[in-house]
Design an enzyme around this catalytic site. Sequence first.
Site, short mmCIF file in Angstrom:
data_model
loop_
_atom_site.label_atom_id
_atom_site.label_comp_id
_atom_site.label_asym_id
_atom_site.label_seq_id
_atom_site.Cartn_x
_atom_site.Cartn_y
_atom_site.Cartn_z
N GLU A 123 2.20 11.76 -5.79
CA GLU A 123 3.11 11.20 -4.77
C GLU A 123 3.37 12.22 -3.67
O GLU A 123 3.34 13.43 -3.93
CB GLU A 123 4.45 10.85 -5.41
CG GLU A 123 4.67 9.38 -5.67
CD GLU A 123 4.94 8.57 -4.40
OE1 GLU A 123 4.47 8.92 -3.31
OE2 GLU A 123 5.64 7.55 -4.52
N ASP A 124 3.66 11.74 -2.48
CA ASP A 124 4.03 12.67 -1.41
C ASP A 124 5.47 13.13 -1.55
O ASP A 124 5.76 14.31 -1.40
CB ASP A 124 3.77 12.05 -0.02
CG ASP A 124 4.46 10.72 0.17
OD1 ASP A 124 4.86 10.10 -0.85
OD2 ASP A 124 4.63 10.28 1.32
N ARG B 230 0.99 4.78 0.75
CA ARG B 230 -0.08 5.44 1.44
C ARG B 230 0.20 6.91 1.65
O ARG B 230 -0.70 7.70 1.95
CB ARG B 230 -0.24 4.76 2.82
CG ARG B 230 -0.84 3.36 2.72
CD ARG B 230 -0.53 2.52 3.92
NE ARG B 230 0.86 2.12 3.86
CZ ARG B 230 1.43 1.31 4.76
NH1 ARG B 230 0.73 0.86 5.78
NH2 ARG B 230 2.69 0.96 4.65
N ASP C 219 12.28 10.58 -3.44
CA ASP C 219 13.53 10.49 -2.68
C ASP C 219 14.61 9.94 -3.63
O ASP C 219 15.16 10.69 -4.43
CB ASP C 219 13.25 9.55 -1.49
CG ASP C 219 14.22 9.72 -0.35
OD1 ASP C 219 15.43 9.81 -0.61
OD2 ASP C 219 13.78 9.75 0.81
N SER C 220 14.87 8.63 -3.58
CA SER C 220 15.83 8.05 -4.54
C SER C 220 15.25 8.10 -5.95
O SER C 220 15.99 8.12 -6.94
CB SER C 220 16.15 6.60 -4.17
OG SER C 220 15.03 5.77 -4.41
N GLY C 221 13.93 8.07 -6.03
CA GLY C 221 13.26 8.07 -7.34
C GLY C 221 12.86 6.68 -7.81
O GLY C 221 12.12 6.53 -8.80
#
Length: 193
Positions: free
Chosen positions: A114-115, A57, A118-120
């Site tokens: 995407e916002d 979201r 992070d880890s991907g």
Amino acid sequence: MLSHAQLDAVAHHQGYTALLERVLISEEQLRQRVAELAEQISRDYAGRTPLLVCILRGGVMFLTDLMKHLTVPHHVDFMAVSSYGVGARATRGQPRITLDLNTDVRDRHVLLVEDIIDSGHTIDHVLRLLQTREPASLRVCALLDKPARREVYVPITYLGFEIPDEFVFGYGLDLDEYFRNLPFIGVVKKEYQ
Ligand code: PRP
């Protein structure tokens, strides 16, 4: 770290200021960068009709602001991927598709919105899945990149901001589901992380 009940109380009675260490990216900086990205995307996709795929979201606010500035005709669709649970910020599992596309992406120019990367793992999972559906092209547009946390390589074509390894919220990003509505990106106070 606050319990969900404590966080709910803070949200209702004190608001975000009780949790905010500092504003990392202001509303004005977001507005300007999103407009720049939209201009670049409109140029790159001229003559085509890209399908923007928003990962729910967190990506919603970024998507809608991006759309307002896009001049190239485009379609939108949504996917949801779950890997973090409420109250389990530090733990993550294997990404799982909880909402799939309504659109057939074969021969489409797909742009994932995407916002944060992070880890991907989330975006990597989506990229691998959509690639099997044979789109004409598949690219990533991310508002935030936190490279210090990366575990798998992610090719990001359009990036808003690279940020340090800090706990951020606002502009779609939640703090245990709260405060996605803030118009800026803030850093959470250490004692509440
Ligand atoms: C967040 C964010 C990305 C993902 C990034 O989603 O929106 O989708 O984590 O993390 P990763 O690169 O380590 O996979 P989250 O699962 O928190 O759900 P939400 O978007 O509904 O808040």
